[in-house]
Design a protein around this motif. Structure first.
Motif, PDB file in Angstrom:
ATOM      1  N   ALA A   1       5.566   3.166 -14.957  1.00  0.00           N
ATOM      2  CA  ALA A   1       5.949   1.951 -14.238  1.00  0.00           C
ATOM      3  C   ALA A   1       7.377   1.549 -14.575  1.00  0.00           C
ATOM      4  O   ALA A   1       8.146   1.157 -13.684  1.00  0.00           O
ATOM      5  CB  ALA A   1       4.977   0.822 -14.563  1.00  0.00           C
ATOM      6  N   THR A   2       7.744   1.662 -15.835  1.00  0.00           N
ATOM      7  CA  THR A   2       9.116   1.323 -16.243  1.00  0.00           C
ATOM      8  C   THR A   2      10.110   2.238 -15.539  1.00  0.00           C
ATOM      9  O   THR A   2      11.147   1.778 -15.039  1.00  0.00           O
ATOM     10  CB  THR A   2       9.258   1.415 -17.771  1.00  0.00           C
ATOM     11  N   GLU A   3       9.799   3.528 -15.481  1.00  0.00           N
ATOM     12  CA  GLU A   3      10.684   4.475 -14.794  1.00  0.00           C
ATOM     13  C   GLU A   3      10.795   4.174 -13.301  1.00  0.00           C
ATOM     14  O   GLU A   3      11.797   4.510 -12.671  1.00  0.00           O
ATOM     15  CB  GLU A   3      10.181   5.908 -15.008  1.00  0.00           C
ATOM     16  N   ASP A   4       9.779   3.535 -12.728  1.00  0.00           N
ATOM     17  CA  ASP A   4       9.795   3.188 -11.301  1.00  0.00           C
ATOM     18  C   ASP A   4      10.407   1.804 -11.056  1.00  0.00           C
ATOM     19  O   ASP A   4      10.334   1.278  -9.953  1.00  0.00           O
ATOM     20  CB  ASP A   4       8.362   3.238 -10.753  1.00  0.00           C
ATOM     21  N   GLY A   5      10.966   1.198 -12.089  1.00  0.00           N
ATOM     22  CA  GLY A   5      11.656  -0.086 -11.920  1.00  0.00           C
ATOM     23  C   GLY A   5      10.808  -1.319 -12.170  1.00  0.00           C
ATOM     24  O   GLY A   5      11.265  -2.442 -11.953  1.00  0.00           O
ATOM     25  N   TRP A   6       9.586  -1.146 -12.628  1.00  0.00           N
ATOM     26  CA  TRP A   6       8.718  -2.281 -12.940  1.00  0.00           C
ATOM     27  C   TRP A   6       9.048  -2.784 -14.336  1.00  0.00           C
ATOM     28  O   TRP A   6       9.329  -2.004 -15.243  1.00  0.00           O
ATOM     29  CB  TRP A   6       7.243  -1.865 -12.874  1.00  0.00           C
ATOM     30  N   ARG A   7       9.004  -4.088 -14.523  1.00  0.00           N
ATOM     31  CA  ARG A   7       9.263  -4.720 -15.818  1.00  0.00           C
ATOM     32  C   ARG A   7       7.942  -5.201 -16.401  1.00  0.00           C
ATOM     33  O   ARG A   7       7.185  -5.914 -15.739  1.00  0.00           O
ATOM     34  CB  ARG A   7      10.210  -5.915 -15.649  1.00  0.00           C
ATOM     35  N   LEU A   8       7.664  -4.804 -17.653  1.00  0.00           N
ATOM     36  CA  LEU A   8       6.433  -5.218 -18.309  1.00  0.00           C
ATOM     37  C   LEU A   8       6.442  -6.728 -18.517  1.00  0.00           C
ATOM     38  O   LEU A   8       7.346  -7.279 -19.123  1.00  0.00           O
ATOM     39  CB  LEU A   8       6.265  -4.506 -19.655  1.00  0.00           C
ATOM     40  N   GLU A   9       5.447  -7.386 -17.952  1.00  0.00           N
ATOM     41  CA  GLU A   9       5.298  -8.838 -18.086  1.00  0.00           C
ATOM     42  C   GLU A   9       4.359  -9.162 -19.247  1.00  0.00           C
ATOM     43  O   GLU A   9       4.592 -10.085 -20.012  1.00  0.00           O
ATOM     44  CB  GLU A   9       4.744  -9.415 -16.781  1.00  0.00           C
ATOM     45  N   SER A  10       3.267  -8.405 -19.357  1.00  0.00           N
ATOM     46  CA  SER A  10       2.323  -8.615 -20.461  1.00  0.00           C
ATOM     47  C   SER A  10       1.478  -7.372 -20.661  1.00  0.00           C
ATOM     48  O   SER A  10       1.301  -6.577 -19.751  1.00  0.00           O
ATOM     49  CB  SER A  10       1.426  -9.825 -20.193  1.00  0.00           C
ATOM     50  N   GLY A  11       0.964  -7.242 -21.871  1.00  0.00           N
ATOM     51  CA  GLY A  11       0.092  -6.134 -22.187  1.00  0.00           C
ATOM     52  C   GLY A  11      -1.014  -6.581 -23.119  1.00  0.00           C
ATOM     53  O   GLY A  11      -0.761  -7.313 -24.075  1.00  0.00           O
TER      54      GLY A  11
ATOM     55  N   ALA B   1       6.464  -8.787  -6.788  1.00  0.00           N
ATOM     56  CA  ALA B   1       5.173  -8.102  -6.784  1.00  0.00           C
ATOM     57  C   ALA B   1       4.704  -7.931  -8.223  1.00  0.00           C
ATOM     58  O   ALA B   1       5.513  -7.826  -9.142  1.00  0.00           O
ATOM     59  CB  ALA B   1       5.304  -6.742  -6.105  1.00  0.00           C
ATOM     60  N   HIS B   2       3.400  -7.924  -8.403  1.00  0.00           N
ATOM     61  CA  HIS B   2       2.785  -7.767  -9.724  1.00  0.00           C
ATOM     62  C   HIS B   2       1.904  -6.528  -9.702  1.00  0.00           C
ATOM     63  O   HIS B   2       1.054  -6.380  -8.815  1.00  0.00           O
ATOM     64  CB  HIS B   2       1.943  -8.996 -10.073  1.00  0.00           C
ATOM     65  N   LEU B   3       2.090  -5.656 -10.665  1.00  0.00           N
ATOM     66  CA  LEU B   3       1.304  -4.437 -10.800  1.00  0.00           C
ATOM     67  C   LEU B   3       0.376  -4.585 -11.992  1.00  0.00           C
ATOM     68  O   LEU B   3       0.843  -4.823 -13.112  1.00  0.00           O
ATOM     69  CB  LEU B   3       2.219  -3.229 -11.001  1.00  0.00           C
TER      70      LEU B   3
ATOM     71  N   ALA C   1       0.817  -1.219   0.000  1.00  0.00           N
ATOM     72  CA  ALA C   1       0.000   0.000   0.000  1.00  0.00           C
ATOM     73  C   ALA C   1       0.847   1.265   0.000  1.00  0.00           C
ATOM     74  O   ALA C   1       0.384   2.323  -0.433  1.00  0.00           O
ATOM     75  CB  ALA C   1      -0.946  -0.002   1.196  1.00  0.00           C
ATOM     76  N   SER C   2       2.084   1.170   0.461  1.00  0.00           N
ATOM     77  CA  SER C   2       2.948   2.347   0.523  1.00  0.00           C
ATOM     78  C   SER C   2       3.770   2.554  -0.753  1.00  0.00           C
ATOM     79  O   SER C   2       4.508   3.533  -0.850  1.00  0.00           O
ATOM     80  CB  SER C   2       3.892   2.248   1.728  1.00  0.00           C
ATOM     81  N   LEU C   3       3.631   1.666  -1.741  1.00  0.00           N
ATOM     82  CA  LEU C   3       4.416   1.812  -2.969  1.00  0.00           C
ATOM     83  C   LEU C   3       4.023   3.092  -3.706  1.00  0.00           C
ATOM     84  O   LEU C   3       2.838   3.377  -3.911  1.00  0.00           O
ATOM     85  CB  LEU C   3       4.218   0.600  -3.878  1.00  0.00           C
ATOM     86  N   SER C   4       5.019   3.845  -4.130  1.00  0.00           N
ATOM     87  CA  SER C   4       4.780   5.143  -4.769  1.00  0.00           C
ATOM     88  C   SER C   4       4.040   5.020  -6.100  1.00  0.00           C
ATOM     89  O   SER C   4       3.345   5.959  -6.504  1.00  0.00           O
ATOM     90  CB  SER C   4       6.103   5.885  -4.971  1.00  0.00           C
ATOM     91  N   ILE C   5       4.136   3.895  -6.780  1.00  0.00           N
ATOM     92  CA  ILE C   5       3.471   3.746  -8.079  1.00  0.00           C
ATOM     93  C   ILE C   5       1.953   3.910  -7.944  1.00  0.00           C
ATOM     94  O   ILE C   5       1.283   4.341  -8.882  1.00  0.00           O
ATOM     95  CB  ILE C   5       3.830   2.397  -8.753  1.00  0.00           C
ATOM     96  N   LEU C   6       1.396   3.604  -6.784  1.00  0.00           N
ATOM     97  CA  LEU C   6      -0.048   3.737  -6.597  1.00  0.00           C
ATOM     98  C   LEU C   6      -0.497   5.196  -6.537  1.00  0.00           C
ATOM     99  O   LEU C   6      -1.689   5.487  -6.654  1.00  0.00           O
ATOM    100  CB  LEU C   6      -0.503   2.979  -5.348  1.00  0.00           C
ATOM    101  N   ASP C   7       0.451   6.112  -6.345  1.00  0.00           N
ATOM    102  CA  ASP C   7       0.146   7.545  -6.331  1.00  0.00           C
ATOM    103  C   ASP C   7       0.313   8.188  -7.702  1.00  0.00           C
ATOM    104  O   ASP C   7      -0.094   9.325  -7.907  1.00  0.00           O
ATOM    105  CB  ASP C   7       1.082   8.279  -5.354  1.00  0.00           C
ATOM    106  N   VAL C   8       0.915   7.472  -8.633  1.00  0.00           N
ATOM    107  CA  VAL C   8       1.228   8.024  -9.950  1.00  0.00           C
ATOM    108  C   VAL C   8       0.019   7.876 -10.860  1.00  0.00           C
ATOM    109  O   VAL C   8      -0.552   6.790 -10.971  1.00  0.00           O
ATOM    110  CB  VAL C   8       2.457   7.287 -10.544  1.00  0.00           C
TER     111      VAL C   8
END
Length: 169
Positions: A99-109, A138-140, A47-54
């Motif tokens: 998400a990419t800028e925050d270090g997340w790797r695209l798994e699928s789209g 973690a999965h976003l 819940a504290s992950l910054s991506i949820l505020d973006v």
């Protein structure tokens, strides 16, 4: 001698029953089902992950951020809904970059993941990313409730994770 054998048998039997009872209590309290204490403690971290505020500047948060642990599937989750005030394609493009800028790797789209009529919805994520968080993956998910016939004016971000690997988008 017979009394000693009977006493031993009774004690062994009582000990066995105690072990069976303890195992049953353990299994019913989450040992075999539900969330582990480790995953329950993971929910506030998610819940504290910054991506949820973006979010795109044209969109607005809806309601409060939510988090918890899914007892049915045994994973921690956290998410945020946003009011969809910009085209869906712009939201997808925005999160591909953010998400990419925050270090997340695209798994699928899948920009339009609506389930076929009458079928079970397995993955309705328009985008699915992954990233290491607190010692697990973690999965976003970026998803649109309208893909399930709900809330055409909203979209959601949800992060899921589990220490035993049962989380997904």
């Amino acid at each position: 001698m017979k009394l000693k054998a009977v006493t031993t048998l009774v004690l062994v039997g009582a000990g066995g029953m105690a072990i069976i009872a303890a195992t049953g209590v353990w299994a019913l309290s989450g040992g075999l089902y539900g969330c582990t204490s480790k995953d329950e403690k993971l929910a506030p971290t998610l819940a504290s992950l910054s991506i949820l505020d973006v979010h795109p500047s044209q969109t607005q948060p809806r309601d409060e951020r939510y988090s918890g642990c899914d007892e049915d599937d045994g994973f921690a989750y956290a998410g945020q809904y946003y009011r969809l005030t910009t085209p869906r394609a712009d939201v997808v493009t925005f999160y591909r970059q953010a998400a990419t800028e925050d270090g997340w790797r695209l798994e699928s789209g899948n920009p339009s993941p609506s389930p076929a009529p009458g079928s079970l919805a397995v993955d309705i994520s328009a985008l699915c990313f992954e990233k290491p968080v607190a010692g697990t993956t973690a999965h976003l998910a970026v998803w649109f409730p309208s893909d399930l016939g709900d809330s055409p004016d909203d979209y959601g971000l949800e992060v899921t994770a589990s220490h035993d690997g049962t989380a997904w988008c």
